[in-house]
Design an enzyme around this catalytic site. Structure first.
Site, PDB file in Angstrom:
ATOM      1  N   GLY A   1       7.915  -4.905   2.391  1.00  0.00           N
ATOM      2  CA  GLY A   1       7.477  -3.749   3.173  1.00  0.00           C
ATOM      3  C   GLY A   1       6.011  -3.836   3.558  1.00  0.00           C
ATOM      4  O   GLY A   1       5.625  -3.460   4.676  1.00  0.00           O
ATOM      5  N   ASP A   2       5.189  -4.351   2.653  1.00  0.00           N
ATOM      6  CA  ASP A   2       3.764  -4.512   2.949  1.00  0.00           C
ATOM      7  C   ASP A   2       3.570  -5.579   4.025  1.00  0.00           C
ATOM      8  O   ASP A   2       2.709  -5.456   4.895  1.00  0.00           O
ATOM      9  CB  ASP A   2       3.011  -4.921   1.676  1.00  0.00           C
ATOM     10  CG  ASP A   2       3.388  -4.057   0.489  1.00  0.00           C
ATOM     11  OD1 ASP A   2       3.585  -2.847   0.688  1.00  0.00           O
ATOM     12  OD2 ASP A   2       3.497  -4.593  -0.631  1.00  0.00           O
TER      13      ASP A   2
END
Length: 303
Positions: A250-251
Site C-alpha cells: 500500500g505504501d
C-alpha cells in the site's frame, strides 16, 4: 522536495517458521530484517524510482540508529529527531502464517520533540509534497495529522495522508491532495463491508465529498479504485503475479501514484503507476525496484 513523516518507524523482522506450534520452541526457516514504517516505505520506493526525498520522523536507541543506517544505505536522505529514552520498535512479522504480526509500541515522544518536528515542517514551501503515513505512538495526540495540516494550510504544500479512521477523517476539512485507505479501512469509516470495486466507488466518492481531493483505494487481490479530482473514476483489477510479501504494498502504491502524478500530471498515468508499484512490491521479497515497477506497468496499461 518530497518529505515523508514516519512517527513510529521500525525494524521489521520477517520470519518464516515451518509448522509453527504454540507453546513450543520454533525455529525459523527464513529471516529478513528491513527498515519499516509507512512513511519510510514510501521514501524507499520513491528513492528506487530515482525521486529525491527526505524522510522525517523520530528515532530512539540502537534500533533507531540501525533504521537510519539501513535507510540511508538505500540512498534516502533522513532528518530524524532523536528521542533520549526508549527504543524505536521492532515488529515481528510471521510470514508463514498470513497476516500474523507482533508490533512494538515505540518510544515516548514528548512535547519538545514534537515541537522540533513542527519547526522542520514550517520550512516547507509552495510546491513541496508532504506524505503523512501510518499509525502514531500512544504518547501523541490523536489529532496530530489535523494539527499539521492546519499549520500548513494556505502554504501551497501538497499533502498526502495514508492513515485509518479518525486520523484520516479528521484531516478531510483541510483538503488533502490524496488519501489512500484500503477497502477494509474505508468500510470501517462508514460501518459497512466493501468487497468489490463497484461497492467501493460510492464510498470513495463520499470521502471526496467530505474534502479529499483524490481518493485512492487499495484492495489487494481485487485491484484498486481512484476517484479523482476531476470526477473521473479509474479502476483496475490486480495485475497477475505471485504474492511473495504484502508488507509495504500500500505504501508503494502511494509512492507510485505521486511519482506518476509529478511526472505527467495525468490521473490515469498516476493511477497505473500506483497500481504497478503496489503490485510489484507484493511480488517481491523487498520493496519494488524501478525495473520491477516498469514491468508491471506494461501489464496494467495493456502493452
Amino acid at each position: 522536495m518530497i518529505y515523508t513523516v514516519t512517527f513510529n518507524p521500525s525494524l521489521d523482522y520477517i520470519v518464516s517458521v515451518e509448522d509453527f506450534k504454540l507453546g513450543l520452541t520454533n525455529r525459523t526457516s527464513s529471516e529478513l530484517m528491513l527498515p519499516g514504517g509507512k512513511g519510510l516505505n514510501v521514501s524507499m520506493v520513491l528513492g528506487n524510482l530515482g525521486i529525491e526525498n527526505t524522510a522525517l520522523g523520530f528515532e530512539a536507541g540502537f534500533t533507531g540508529k540501525e533504521i537510519i543506517r539501513r535507510v540511508e544505505k538505500m540512498g534516502v536522505r533522513t532528518d530524524f529527531i532523536p528521542i533520549e529514552n526508549g527504543i524505536s520498535r521492532i515488529n515481528l512479522k510471521l510470514k508463514s502464517i498470513d497476516g500474523t504480526e507482533i508490533n512494538g509500541c515505540g518510544p515516548y515522544i514528548d512535547e519538545a520533540a514534537l515541537k522540533k518536528l513542527m519547526e522542520k515542517l514550517d520550512a516547507l514551501e509552495e510546491g513541496d509534497v508532504l506524505i503523512l503515513a501510518g499509525s502514531i505512538p500512544n504518547s501523541m495526540p490523536d489529532d496530530i495529522y489535523k494539527k499539521i495540516m492546519a499549520r500548513l494550510q494556505g502554504r501551497g504544500v501538497m499533502i498526502v495522508v495514508d492513515a485509518t479512521r479518525d486520523l484520516l477523517v479528521n484531516v478531510l476539512e483541510y483538503h488533502p491532495f490524496l488519501v489512500k485507505p484500503n477497502n477494509h479501512e474505508l468500510g470501517e469509516i462508514f460501518k459497512t463491508e466493501l468487497r468489490t470495486r463497484e461497492e467501493v466507488i460510492p464510498y470513495a466518492r463520499k470521502l471526496k465529498e467530505m474534502g479529499a481531493v483524490n481518493v485512492l483505494v487499495s484492495m489487494a487481490g481485487e485491484g484498486a479504485v481512484l476517484v479523482a479530482e476531476d470526477g473521473t473514476v479509474q479502476e483496475a483489477p490486480a495485475p497477475k503475479g505471485k504474492l511473495i510479501n504484502g508488507v509495504g504494498a500500500g505504501d508503494s502504491m502511494v509512492a507510485g501514484f505521486i511519482a506518476g502524478w509529478l511526472e505527467k500530471k495525468d490521473y490515469r498515468h498516476a493511477f497505473c503507476m500506483g497500481v504497478s508499484a503496489g503490485s510489484a512490491s507484493a511480488f517481491s521479497e523487498m520493496l519494488a525496484t524501478k525495473e520491477e515497477i516498469e514491468t508491471v506497468y506494461k501489464q496494467v496499461i495493456g502493452e
